[in-house]
Write an enzyme that holds these catalytic residues in place. Structure first.
Site, PDB file in Angstrom:
ATOM      1  N   PRO A  92       1.942   3.613   7.347  1.00 38.37           N
ATOM      2  CG  PRO A  92       0.465   4.760   5.955  1.00 38.37           C
ATOM      3  CD  PRO A  92       1.806   4.151   6.010  1.00 38.37           C
ATOM      4  CG  HIS A  93       1.245   0.653  11.736  1.00 33.69           C
ATOM      5  ND1 HIS A  93       2.315   1.480  11.461  1.00 33.69           N
ATOM      6  CD2 HIS A  93       1.265   0.452  13.069  1.00 33.69           C
ATOM      7  CE1 HIS A  93       2.958   1.751  12.576  1.00 33.69           C
ATOM      8  NE2 HIS A  93       2.337   1.148  13.579  1.00 33.69           N
ATOM      9  N   GLY A  94      -2.528   0.440  11.810  1.00 35.24           N
ATOM     10  CA  GLY A  94      -3.395   0.534  12.967  1.00 35.24           C
ATOM     11  C   GLY A  94      -4.201  -0.736  13.140  1.00 35.24           C
TER      12      GLY A  94
END
Length: 153
Positions: A66-68
Site C-alpha cells: 500500500p502506498h500513496g
C-alpha cells in the site's frame, strides 16, 4: 536511499491482526505514526484507501505494498506488517496477503517514491527474504531481516 533510512523498527507490526483491508491499513498507519509524530492519521488513511479504490496494491504471492502521496508530508516514510493468518487485500491472484510494506511520500516526491517502490519490489523477488519475513517473530527480527536484505542493494 535505503529502505532502512525511512523504516523505523517501531513502524513494524510483527503480528498484524485485521479482518479486512481497511483495518489492516489502520493498524499499519497507527504504527507508522508512533515513529513519526505530528503526522495526521486521517489524511494518510484516506490517501491509502483512495489509492486502493484505483486498484489493489495487493500484488500477489502474499504481498501488498500500500502506498500513496500525501500533501505537506515532510519526508517519505514507511511501515511494515506481518500477518500470520493472511488478510484479504483484494490481491491480483485472489489470495490473502501476509507481508505488507507501507510507503507514504510527499506529494512532490515522484522520483523518490518510485525508486523506493522499485527497491521494495526487487527485495521481495527474493524468495528466501520473503520466507525469512514470514517466519519472523518480533519487530527486532523483522527489522534485522529487512536491514540485511536492504544492504545488498
Amino acid at each position: 536511499m535505503k529502505l532502512t533510512d525511512i523504516l523505523a523498527e517501531s513502524s513494524i507490526v510483527a503480528d498484524l491482526r485485521a479482518n479486512n483491508k481497511t483495518e489492516a491499513l489502520e493498524v499499519l498507519v497507527d504504527a507508522m505514526i508512533k515513529s513519526n509524530p505530528g503526522i495526521e492519521k486521517h489524511t494518510i488513511l484516506k490517501v491509502l484507501l483512495d489509492r486502493e479504490e484505483l486498484g489493489s496494491t495487493g500484488i500477489g504471492d502474499g504481498i501488498a505494498i500500500p502506498h500513496g502521496k500525501v500533501p505537506d508530508l515532510p519526508q517519505i516514510i514507511s511501515g511494515f506488517g506481518l500477518s500470520k493468518t493472511g488478510i484479504d487485500f483484494d490481491s491480483l491472484d485472489g489470495k490473502p496477503a501476509y507481508l505488507f510494506f507501507l510507503l507514504v511520500a510527499p506529494e512532490n516526491s515522484v522520483g523518490t517514491h518510485l525508486k523506493m517502490l522499485a527497491r521494495i519490489s526487487r527485495m521481495l523477488k527474493n524468495t528466501d527474504f520473503r520466507n525469512k519475513l514470514l517466519h519472523a517473530n518480533s519487530q527486532k527480527e523483522i527489522y534485522q531481516i529487512i536491514s540485511e536484505e536492504d544492504a545488498k542493494y
